[in-house]
Design a protein around this motif. Structure first.
Motif, mmCIF file in Angstrom:
data_model
loop_
_atom_site.group_PDB
_atom_site.id
_atom_site.type_symbol
_atom_site.label_atom_id
_atom_site.label_comp_id
_atom_site.label_asym_id
_atom_site.label_seq_id
_atom_site.Cartn_x
_atom_site.Cartn_y
_atom_site.Cartn_z
ATOM 1 N N ARG A 82 0.844 -1.202 0.000
ATOM 2 C CA ARG A 82 0.000 0.000 0.000
ATOM 3 C C ARG A 82 0.882 1.257 0.000
ATOM 4 N NH1 ARG A 82 -2.921 -1.191 4.093
ATOM 5 N NH2 ARG A 82 -4.575 -2.116 2.870
ATOM 6 N N GLU A 83 1.891 1.256 0.844
ATOM 7 C CA GLU A 83 2.777 2.413 0.911
ATOM 8 C C GLU A 83 3.557 2.591 -0.388
ATOM 9 O OE1 GLU A 83 5.172 2.271 4.459
ATOM 10 O OE2 GLU A 83 3.409 2.233 5.750
ATOM 11 N N TRP A 84 4.006 1.485 -0.989
ATOM 12 C CA TRP A 84 4.738 1.576 -2.251
ATOM 13 C C TRP A 84 3.856 2.201 -3.334
ATOM 14 C CZ3 TRP A 84 9.175 2.183 -4.262
ATOM 15 C CH2 TRP A 84 9.370 2.003 -5.634
ATOM 16 N N MET A 85 2.604 1.777 -3.378
ATOM 17 C CA MET A 85 1.697 2.314 -4.387
ATOM 18 C C MET A 85 1.494 3.824 -4.206
ATOM 19 S SD MET A 85 0.870 -0.209 -6.391
ATOM 20 C CE MET A 85 -0.712 0.093 -7.160
ATOM 21 N N SER A 86 1.619 4.309 -2.994
ATOM 22 C CA SER A 86 1.405 5.742 -2.755
ATOM 23 C C SER A 86 2.659 6.580 -3.018
ATOM 24 C CB SER A 86 0.886 5.983 -1.338
ATOM 25 O OG SER A 86 1.892 5.770 -0.392
ATOM 26 N N VAL A 87 3.845 5.976 -3.021
ATOM 27 C CA VAL A 87 5.075 6.751 -3.223
ATOM 28 C C VAL A 87 5.746 6.478 -4.557
ATOM 29 C CG1 VAL A 87 5.515 6.879 -0.740
ATOM 30 C CG2 VAL A 87 6.682 5.120 -2.101
ATOM 31 N N GLU A 88 5.447 5.385 -5.195
ATOM 32 C CA GLU A 88 6.149 4.977 -6.412
ATOM 33 C C GLU A 88 6.069 6.080 -7.461
ATOM 34 O OE1 GLU A 88 6.940 3.256 -10.260
ATOM 35 O OE2 GLU A 88 4.876 3.595 -9.676
ATOM 36 N N GLY A 89 7.223 6.428 -7.991
ATOM 37 C CA GLY A 89 7.309 7.475 -8.998
ATOM 38 C C GLY A 89 7.815 8.799 -8.448
ATOM 39 N N ASP A 90 7.714 9.002 -7.142
ATOM 40 C CA ASP A 90 8.248 10.198 -6.498
ATOM 41 C C ASP A 90 9.552 9.790 -5.833
ATOM 42 O OD1 ASP A 90 8.948 12.165 -4.588
ATOM 43 O OD2 ASP A 90 6.863 12.617 -4.104
ATOM 44 N N ARG A 91 10.660 10.080 -6.481
ATOM 45 C CA ARG A 91 11.956 9.552 -6.027
ATOM 46 C C ARG A 91 12.304 9.958 -4.594
ATOM 47 N NH1 ARG A 91 14.553 6.545 -10.236
ATOM 48 N NH2 ARG A 91 12.812 6.207 -11.631
ATOM 49 N N GLU A 92 11.939 11.148 -4.171
ATOM 50 C CA GLU A 92 12.222 11.547 -2.790
ATOM 51 C C GLU A 92 11.371 10.743 -1.812
ATOM 52 O OE1 GLU A 92 12.013 15.773 -2.237
ATOM 53 O OE2 GLU A 92 13.396 16.146 -3.893
ATOM 54 N N ALA A 93 10.090 10.550 -2.124
ATOM 55 C CA ALA A 93 9.219 9.748 -1.263
ATOM 56 C C ALA A 93 9.671 8.294 -1.268
ATOM 57 C CB ALA A 93 7.765 9.862 -1.723
ATOM 58 N N GLU A 94 10.115 7.805 -2.415
ATOM 59 C CA GLU A 94 10.635 6.435 -2.488
ATOM 60 C C GLU A 94 11.848 6.286 -1.580
ATOM 61 O OE1 GLU A 94 11.532 5.205 -6.453
ATOM 62 O OE2 GLU A 94 9.472 5.465 -7.136
ATOM 63 N N ALA A 95 12.747 7.255 -1.585
ATOM 64 C CA ALA A 95 13.946 7.177 -0.744
ATOM 65 C C ALA A 95 13.567 7.084 0.732
ATOM 66 C CB ALA A 95 14.859 8.372 -0.995
ATOM 67 N N ARG A 96 12.567 7.850 1.138
ATOM 68 C CA ARG A 96 12.110 7.783 2.536
ATOM 69 C C ARG A 96 11.481 6.414 2.823
ATOM 70 N NH1 ARG A 96 10.617 12.999 1.065
ATOM 71 N NH2 ARG A 96 8.445 12.366 0.730
ATOM 72 N N TYR A 97 10.692 5.911 1.879
ATOM 73 C CA TYR A 97 10.077 4.580 2.005
ATOM 74 C C TYR A 97 11.161 3.519 2.159
ATOM 75 C CZ TYR A 97 7.744 0.320 0.232
ATOM 76 O OH TYR A 97 7.270 -0.969 0.060
ATOM 77 N N PHE A 98 12.162 3.555 1.283
ATOM 78 C CA PHE A 98 13.234 2.556 1.359
ATOM 79 C C PHE A 98 13.975 2.643 2.681
ATOM 80 C CE2 PHE A 98 13.472 3.006 -3.493
ATOM 81 C CZ PHE A 98 12.553 1.993 -3.686
ATOM 82 N N ASP A 99 14.313 3.843 3.102
ATOM 83 C CA ASP A 99 15.042 4.008 4.358
ATOM 84 C C ASP A 99 14.230 3.460 5.525
ATOM 85 O OD1 ASP A 99 17.388 5.234 5.832
ATOM 86 O OD2 ASP A 99 15.703 6.278 6.786
ATOM 87 N N ARG A 100 12.960 3.809 5.562
ATOM 88 C CA ARG A 100 12.105 3.358 6.664
ATOM 89 C C ARG A 100 11.951 1.847 6.667
ATOM 90 N NH1 ARG A 100 6.632 2.929 6.453
ATOM 91 N NH2 ARG A 100 5.672 2.582 8.446
ATOM 92 N N TRP A 101 11.620 1.259 5.521
ATOM 93 C CA TRP A 101 11.394 -0.192 5.477
ATOM 94 C C TRP A 101 12.687 -0.977 5.671
ATOM 95 C CZ3 TRP A 101 7.375 -3.301 6.001
ATOM 96 C CH2 TRP A 101 6.109 -2.716 5.972
ATOM 97 N N VAL A 102 13.732 -0.588 4.985
ATOM 98 C CA VAL A 102 14.982 -1.351 5.063
ATOM 99 C C VAL A 102 15.620 -1.241 6.446
ATOM 100 C CG1 VAL A 102 17.347 -1.523 4.151
ATOM 101 C CG2 VAL A 102 15.410 -1.270 2.570
ATOM 102 N N HIS A 103 15.683 -0.034 6.979
ATOM 103 C CA HIS A 103 16.438 0.158 8.218
ATOM 104 C C HIS A 103 15.575 0.199 9.476
ATOM 105 C CE1 HIS A 103 19.909 0.662 5.733
ATOM 106 N NE2 HIS A 103 19.318 1.643 5.076
ATOM 107 N N ASP A 104 14.474 0.915 9.436
ATOM 108 C CA ASP A 104 13.665 1.068 10.651
ATOM 109 C C ASP A 104 12.766 -0.139 10.918
ATOM 110 O OD1 ASP A 104 14.812 3.575 10.954
ATOM 111 O OD2 ASP A 104 13.146 4.620 9.991
ATOM 112 N N ILE A 105 12.131 -0.660 9.878
ATOM 113 C CA ILE A 105 11.185 -1.763 10.078
ATOM 114 C C ILE A 105 11.881 -3.114 10.008
ATOM 115 C CG2 ILE A 105 9.131 -2.913 9.146
ATOM 116 C CD1 ILE A 105 8.166 -0.085 8.297
#
Length: 116
Positions: A82-105
């Motif tokens: 769900r989160e990927w679908m909301s950020v995909e295509g916005d590279r800055e939002a994707e970077a935050r998504y990746f950081d949060r999922w990879v490192h925080d979660i």
């Protein structure tokens, strides 16, 4: 599939399947992991392939290696999709998504800062 747009469209389709299907999200999650493994468009500067590989590999491994926690892992899969679908295509939002999922979660260690 050799280009970034085809890769992203395939990932989007699998993420949408997780959100639109009453079946387990495991199979579409495994497909996303497989796409990231096979296609590797990361050479063109698109971080999505590498980070999606880490995210979906960890989530599918969670189901495989800790089956008693499968429901929890699958809830995370749906949230990640769900989160990927909301950020995909916005590279800055994707970077935050990746950081949060990879490192925080998923708790992959952050790389040490590069010192000059």
């Amino acid at each position: 599939m050799e280009d970034e747009e085809a890769f992203r469209a395939a990932v989007r389709a699998q993420a949408a399947a997780m959100l639109n299907d009453d079946a387990s999200p495991y199979d579409p999650a495994l497909e996303i992991w497989g796409l990231a493994m096979r296609e590797w468009p990361g050479d063109d500067g698109d971080e999505a392939c590498y980070s999606l590989h880490l995210i979906w590999g960890a989530l599918t491994d969670w189901v495989e290696f800790r089956p008693a926690e499968a429901d929890q892992a699958e809830m995370h899969m749906i949230t990640a999709a769900r989160e990927w679908m909301s950020v995909e295509g916005d590279r800055e939002a994707e970077a935050r998504y990746f950081d949060r999922w990879v490192h925080d979660i998923l708790e992959y260690e952050r790389p040490a800062p590069i010192q000059s």
